[in-house]
Design an enzyme around this catalytic site. Structure first.
Site, PDB file in Angstrom:
ATOM      1  CG  PHE A   1       7.761  -1.763  14.028  1.00  0.00           C
ATOM      2  CD1 PHE A   1       7.267  -0.610  13.833  1.00  0.00           C
ATOM      3  CD2 PHE A   1       8.215  -2.605  13.120  1.00  0.00           C
ATOM      4  CE1 PHE A   1       7.067  -0.316  12.258  1.00  0.00           C
ATOM      5  CE2 PHE A   1       8.003  -2.285  11.953  1.00  0.00           C
ATOM      6  CZ  PHE A   1       7.418  -1.115  11.376  1.00  0.00           C
TER       7      PHE A   1
ATOM      8  CD  GLU B   1      -4.682   2.626   7.590  1.00  0.00           C
ATOM      9  OE1 GLU B   1      -4.044   1.691   7.268  1.00  0.00           O
ATOM     10  OE2 GLU B   1      -4.096   3.943   7.324  1.00  0.00           O
ATOM     11  CG  ASP B   2      -1.744  -1.222   8.450  1.00  0.00           C
ATOM     12  OD1 ASP B   2      -1.964  -0.242   8.745  1.00  0.00           O
ATOM     13  OD2 ASP B   2      -0.460  -1.368   7.940  1.00  0.00           O
TER      14      ASP B   2
ATOM     15  CG  ASP C   1       2.134   4.084  15.402  1.00  0.00           C
ATOM     16  OD1 ASP C   1       2.050   3.456  16.668  1.00  0.00           O
ATOM     17  OD2 ASP C   1       3.235   4.396  14.841  1.00  0.00           O
TER      18      ASP C   1
ATOM     19  NE  ARG D   1       4.281  -4.474   2.317  1.00  0.00           N
ATOM     20  CZ  ARG D   1       3.833  -3.426   2.946  1.00  0.00           C
ATOM     21  NH1 ARG D   1       2.984  -3.416   3.850  1.00  0.00           N
ATOM     22  NH2 ARG D   1       4.516  -2.129   2.642  1.00  0.00           N
TER      23      ARG D   1
HETATM   24  P1  IMP Z   1       0.135   6.406  11.878  1.00  0.00           P
HETATM   25  O1  IMP Z   1       0.144   7.709  10.994  1.00  0.00           O
HETATM   26  O2  IMP Z   1       1.312   6.860  12.912  1.00  0.00           O
HETATM   27  O3  IMP Z   1      -1.243   6.146  12.719  1.00  0.00           O
HETATM   28  O4  IMP Z   1       0.722   5.329  10.896  1.00  0.00           O
HETATM   29  C1  IMP Z   1       0.019   4.537  10.664  1.00  0.00           C
HETATM   30  C2  IMP Z   1       0.959   3.692   9.782  1.00  0.00           C
HETATM   31  O5  IMP Z   1       2.190   3.426   9.970  1.00  0.00           O
HETATM   32  C3  IMP Z   1       0.271   2.296   9.517  1.00  0.00           C
HETATM   33  O6  IMP Z   1      -0.902   2.272   8.296  1.00  0.00           O
HETATM   34  C4  IMP Z   1       1.445   1.378   9.159  1.00  0.00           C
HETATM   35  O7  IMP Z   1       1.631   1.342   7.423  1.00  0.00           O
HETATM   36  C5  IMP Z   1       2.735   2.078   9.616  1.00  0.00           C
HETATM   37  N1  IMP Z   1       2.806   1.354  11.159  1.00  0.00           N
HETATM   38  C6  IMP Z   1       2.672   1.909  12.349  1.00  0.00           C
HETATM   39  N2  IMP Z   1       2.864   0.813  13.195  1.00  0.00           N
HETATM   40  C7  IMP Z   1       3.397   0.062  12.417  1.00  0.00           C
HETATM   41  C8  IMP Z   1       3.876  -1.320  13.035  1.00  0.00           C
HETATM   42  O8  IMP Z   1       4.142  -1.478  14.188  1.00  0.00           O
HETATM   43  N3  IMP Z   1       4.143  -2.037  12.153  1.00  0.00           N
HETATM   44  C9  IMP Z   1       4.094  -1.884  10.720  1.00  0.00           C
HETATM   45  N4  IMP Z   1       3.832  -0.786  10.255  1.00  0.00           N
HETATM   46  C10 IMP Z   1       3.271  -0.096  10.990  1.00  0.00           C
HETATM   47 MG    MG Z   2      -0.441   1.441   6.421  1.00  0.00          MG
END
Ligand code: IMP
Ligand code: MG
Length: 186
Positions: free
Chosen positions: A151, A98-99, A102, A164
Site C-alpha cells: 500500500f 488514473e493514479d 489495483d 497526498r
Molecule cells: P481498484 O478498484 O482496486 O483497482 O482500486 C483503485 C483505487 O484504489 C485507486 O484509484 C486508489 O484510489 C485506491 N488504491 C489502490 N491501491 C492503493 C494504494 O496502494 N494506495 C492508495 N490508494 C490505493
Molecule cells: Mg483513486
C-alpha cells in the site's frame, strides 16, 4: 522524508522523468486528434496536473469523482459516482488518467460507464500498476510504473485522506495503521 514514511519506492525525480516520457508518447499518439483527458479524483490530481504540461496538443480536461464502497485499503468493486463529467464525450478521443490500478474493479466500472457514452476511442493512462492484486483483466495503454503488492501513499495517493501532498511515492510505517486503529476504537 516525512516521519510517517518507512521507505521511498519512487523518488520525485524518477516520477517526473516518467511523467515527461508518458506526455511525449501521448503527444505522438494523438497527433491531429481531438483529445479529452479525464482525471479520476482525487488520487490522479497531481499526476494529471504534471502530465498535461508534457502534452503538446490542444487537449481539454474534465474530472470525475468516484468512490468505491468500503473503507480501508481494499476496493470493493461497488463504485459510486460522486461527481460526473461536466461535458459529453461522444465522438471524442478520451484518455482516462488514473493514479493506480489495483484490483481493476474501479477501472472496469469506469470503462463500461464511459464506453456507453460513445467516445471515438477510450484509453487508459495510469501512473502505477499493482498487477499482483488484479481481480479483473484490464487493458492499460500507458503505464508509469509497475509496483509490488504494497500500500503506497504520496503524489496524490492517500491513506485516510492524508499524505497526498508528498512529492514521492512511499510506504508508511506499520505504526501509522496501528495509530488509526486505536483512534477508531476510542
Ligand atoms: P481498484 O478498484 O482496486 O483497482 O482500486 C483503485 C483505487 O484504489 C485507486 O484509484 C486508489 O484510489 C485506491 N488504491 C489502490 N491501491 C492503493 C494504494 O496502494 N494506495 C492508495 N490508494 C490505493
Ligand atoms: Mg483513486
Amino acid at each position: 522524508m516525512h516521519e510517517d514514511v518507512a521507505e521511498v519506492l519512487l523518488s520525485a525525480s524518477a516520477i517526473q522523468a516518467k511523467v515527461g516520457e508518458l506526455g511525449q508518447q501521448i503527444t505522438r499518439d494523438y497527433q491531429g486528434k481531438d483529445l479529452g483527458l479525464i482525471c479520476i479524483l482525487k488520487g490522479a490530481l497531481i499526476f494529471m496536473a504534471d502530465l498535461i504540461r508534457h502534452i503538446e496538443l490542444p487537449v481539454t480536461v474534465d474530472f470525475m469523482a468516484i468512490s468505491s464502497y468500503g473503507a480501508g485499503t481494499k476496493s470493493s468493486g461497488v463504485v459510486r459516482i460522486l461527481k460526473d463529467l461536466d461535458h459529453p464525450i461522444e465522438g471524442r478521443h478520451i484518455l482516462i488518467v488514473e493514479d493506480i490500478i489495483d484490483s481493476g474493479l474501479t477501472l472496469r466500472y469506469l470503462i463500461e460507464n464511459l464506453r456507453s457514452r460513445r467516445p471515438a476511442s477510450l484509453r487508459v493512462c495510469t501512473l502505477l500498476d499493482k498487477p499482483a492484486r488484479r481481480v479483473v483483466e484490464c487493458n492499460i495503454d500507458y503505464n508509469g510504473f509497475q509496483i509490488p503488492d504494497r500500500f503506497v501513499v504520496g503524489y496524490g495517493l492517500d491513506y485516510n485522506e492524508r499524505y497526498r501532498n508528498l512529492p514521492y511515492i512511499g510506504v508508511l510505517k506499520p505504526e501509522v495503521y496501528q495509530r488509526e486503529l486505536q483512534v477508531g476504537q476510542r
